[in-house]
Design an enzyme around this catalytic site. Structure first.
Site, PDB file in Angstrom:
ATOM      1  N   ASP A  93      58.859 -70.442 -57.431  1.00 58.72           N
ATOM      2  CA  ASP A  93      58.546 -69.532 -56.340  1.00 58.72           C
ATOM      3  C   ASP A  93      59.026 -70.188 -55.043  1.00 58.72           C
ATOM      4  O   ASP A  93      58.918 -71.401 -54.885  1.00 58.72           O
ATOM      5  CB  ASP A  93      57.023 -69.327 -56.314  1.00 58.72           C
ATOM      6  N   SER A  94      59.515 -69.409 -54.112  1.00 56.15           N
ATOM      7  CA  SER A  94      60.116 -69.965 -52.887  1.00 56.15           C
ATOM      8  C   SER A  94      59.109 -70.624 -51.954  1.00 56.15           C
ATOM      9  O   SER A  94      59.489 -71.356 -51.049  1.00 56.15           O
ATOM     10  CB  SER A  94      60.823 -68.857 -52.112  1.00 56.15           C
ATOM     11  N   GLY A  95      57.826 -70.347 -52.150  1.00 55.61           N
ATOM     12  CA  GLY A  95      56.811 -70.843 -51.228  1.00 55.61           C
ATOM     13  C   GLY A  95      56.446 -69.820 -50.171  1.00 55.61           C
ATOM     14  O   GLY A  95      55.473 -69.996 -49.431  1.00 55.61           O
ATOM     15  N   GLY A  96      57.204 -68.724 -50.109  1.00 54.04           N
ATOM     16  CA  GLY A  96      56.965 -67.700 -49.093  1.00 54.04           C
ATOM     17  C   GLY A  96      55.557 -67.127 -49.138  1.00 54.04           C
ATOM     18  O   GLY A  96      54.863 -67.072 -48.121  1.00 54.04           O
ATOM     19  N   GLN A 190      61.273 -56.027 -50.776  1.00 52.87           N
ATOM     20  CA  GLN A 190      60.018 -55.781 -50.066  1.00 52.87           C
ATOM     21  C   GLN A 190      59.979 -54.302 -49.633  1.00 52.87           C
ATOM     22  O   GLN A 190      60.649 -53.487 -50.220  1.00 52.87           O
ATOM     23  CB  GLN A 190      59.889 -56.751 -48.884  1.00 52.87           C
ATOM     24  N   GLY A 217      55.594 -58.168 -52.778  1.00 51.24           N
ATOM     25  CA  GLY A 217      54.675 -57.420 -51.929  1.00 51.24           C
ATOM     26  C   GLY A 217      53.729 -56.505 -52.664  1.00 51.24           C
ATOM     27  O   GLY A 217      53.120 -55.620 -52.058  1.00 51.24           O
ATOM     28  N   ASP A 267      54.282 -62.950 -63.835  1.00 53.36           N
ATOM     29  CA  ASP A 267      53.549 -64.222 -63.823  1.00 53.36           C
ATOM     30  C   ASP A 267      52.231 -64.013 -63.102  1.00 53.36           C
ATOM     31  O   ASP A 267      52.092 -63.082 -62.296  1.00 53.36           O
ATOM     32  CB  ASP A 267      54.338 -65.296 -63.083  1.00 53.36           C
ATOM     33  N   CYS A 305      41.903 -63.103 -82.895  1.00 54.36           N
ATOM     34  CA  CYS A 305      42.913 -64.023 -82.359  1.00 54.36           C
ATOM     35  C   CYS A 305      43.086 -65.220 -83.283  1.00 54.36           C
ATOM     36  O   CYS A 305      42.114 -65.695 -83.879  1.00 54.36           O
ATOM     37  CB  CYS A 305      42.479 -64.490 -80.964  1.00 54.36           C
ATOM     38  N   CYS A 307      44.654 -68.153 -82.169  1.00 50.54           N
ATOM     39  CA  CYS A 307      45.005 -69.327 -81.368  1.00 50.54           C
ATOM     40  C   CYS A 307      44.205 -70.535 -81.858  1.00 50.54           C
ATOM     41  O   CYS A 307      43.249 -70.398 -82.627  1.00 50.54           O
ATOM     42  CB  CYS A 307      44.741 -69.076 -79.880  1.00 50.54           C
ATOM     43  N   CYS A 310      40.391 -70.248 -81.193  1.00 52.22           N
ATOM     44  CA  CYS A 310      39.675 -69.264 -82.019  1.00 52.22           C
ATOM     45  C   CYS A 310      39.629 -69.659 -83.493  1.00 52.22           C
ATOM     46  O   CYS A 310      38.684 -69.311 -84.202  1.00 52.22           O
ATOM     47  CB  CYS A 310      40.318 -67.883 -81.854  1.00 52.22           C
ATOM     48  N   HIS A 336      43.258 -70.238 -75.107  1.00 45.77           N
ATOM     49  CA  HIS A 336      43.083 -68.880 -75.625  1.00 45.77           C
ATOM     50  C   HIS A 336      43.714 -67.828 -74.705  1.00 45.77           C
ATOM     51  O   HIS A 336      44.452 -66.953 -75.164  1.00 45.77           O
ATOM     52  CB  HIS A 336      41.604 -68.546 -75.822  1.00 45.77           C
TER      53      HIS A 336
END
Length: 372
Positions: A93-96, A190, A217, A267, A305, A307, A310, A336
């Site tokens: 991520d750009s940090g913006g 944006q 945004g 994400d 599940c 995983c 579980c 999980h």
């Protein structure tokens, strides 16, 4: 190009699509959910555990790594992949978003953003050029252009000025990029909640011909129906032969609805953050395992599940770990939650392949407790 997208299939009944994203550190099957490793670690997880649950790519953050331990140190260590022992793709991520969320601690100017560190109050400056310099040093596969993320709600006048600055900054990011053969930059659209401004932003950003595009945004406090409406009129305007990334979403409903509208990547810190607070995402909805009613519940977190958590532990045991302040509690709930969302996206890809995504969504929502 360092990163390219191949469209494999579009579903018959929706705008959902299967694709492959080719990067210097491997091929990613899309649509995909990316676990967030903000500070060069997905909290509570080792890289080996992430690989075991089939995490294809993780996200790290420019702002946080710039402050600690510093991008120069990471570059000296051989780059972010080597530093954190992760040999699969990384998106930074750009940090913006982090800088703009500092509120009174930051001042936006045309040259960039002046801000004070949330850690110690020290003064800093990040411009488009500086953001790309940091991301070049980190050596991620995908870097994000430095953009201005307007708050919600925001006036039309403010959002228009903001998106136009984002376009100017995107051009500066491209000009500052020093590693085009090994790292791609994705542009960010944006325009807030204004249809004509979204259209303007798409036109301006896609003219710059980035190898991928993010819809920025959104997931900033607006109601879900507004986010879906923005996606409905924005995503179809993006090039079909480029990856499409919706930033900051990670609940099952948002993932379904984004994919149905043509999004390839998403994400969110949500699954790891709520895990540390004792909340797990299950096929029957959210479950707060710390609650007293699970003290003698000897069933898995989610009986459906498979995983690691579980298959091996009970709700009663995980609750005990939280009550005893044991580190293993957060490790098991994080395992999980991440597995659940990664598996969900795998099932979504399979449903797209078979042209039954809407049926799968209906089945999932009915069990989870969502309304269609």
């Amino acid at each position: 190009m360092a990163v390219t997208y191949e469209l494999i299939k579009e579903e018959k009944n929706t705008k959902a699509r299967l694709g492959k994203l080719y990067t210097p550190h491997g091929v990613i099957e899309t649509p995909i959910f990316m676990p967030v490793g903000t500070k060069a670690t997905v909290k509570a997880m080792t890289p080996e555990e992430l690989k075991d649950m089939q995490a294809q790519i993780i996200l790290s953050n420019t702002y946080h790594l710039y402050l600690k331990p510093g991008h120069e140190l990471i570059e000296e260590a051989g780059g972010l992949h080597k530093f954190m022992n992760w040999d699969r793709p990384i998106l930074t991520d750009s940090g913006g978003f982090q800088v703009f969320s500092l509120g009174e601690l930051r001042e936006i100017k045309e040259e960039g953003v002046h801000f004070r560190s949330h850690i110690d109050g020290s003064k800093h400056f990040i411009s488009p050029e500086k953001s790309i310099e940091i991301q070049n040093s980190l050596g991620s596969d995908i870097a994000m252009a430095f953009d201005e993320c307007p708050p919600y709600p925001a006036s039309r006048e403010y959002v228009k000025k903001s998106l136009e600055r984002t376009t100017r900054w995107a051009k500066r990011c491209q000009e500052a990029h020093k590693k085009p053969d090994t790292q791609a930059i994705f542009g960010i659209v944006q325009g807030g909640m204004y249809k004509d401004l979204r259209e303007q932003s798409v036109k301006e950003i896609t003219e710059l011909d980035f190898p991928g595009y993010a819809v920025g945004g959104l997931s900033v406090g607006e109601p879900a129906d507004i986010m879906y409406e923005v996606l409905d009129y924005t995503v179809p305007l993006l090039p079909k032969d480029k990856a499409r990334y919706l930033m900051g979403v990670g609940t099952p409903d948002y993932l379904f609805e984004a994919v149905i509208r043509g999004i390839d990547m998403a994400d969110c810190v949500l699954p790891t953050r709520i895990a540390r607070n004792g909340t797990v995402i299950t096929s029957r909805g959210k479950l707060v395992v710390k609650n007293a009613k699970y003290a003698k519940d000897f069933t898995p977190l989610d009986p459906e599940c498979d995983c690691y958590a579980c298959k091996n532990y009970t709700r009663a045991y995980v609750r005990h770990l939280f009550k005893a302040n044991e580190i293993l509690a957060s490790r098991l709930t994080t395992t999980h939650n991440l597995y659940f969302l990664i598996k969900l996206m795998e099932n979504i890809r399979e449903a797209i392949k078979e042209d039954r995504l809407l049926e799968y969504r209906e089945e999932f929502y009915k069990k989870y407790g969502y309304d269609l």
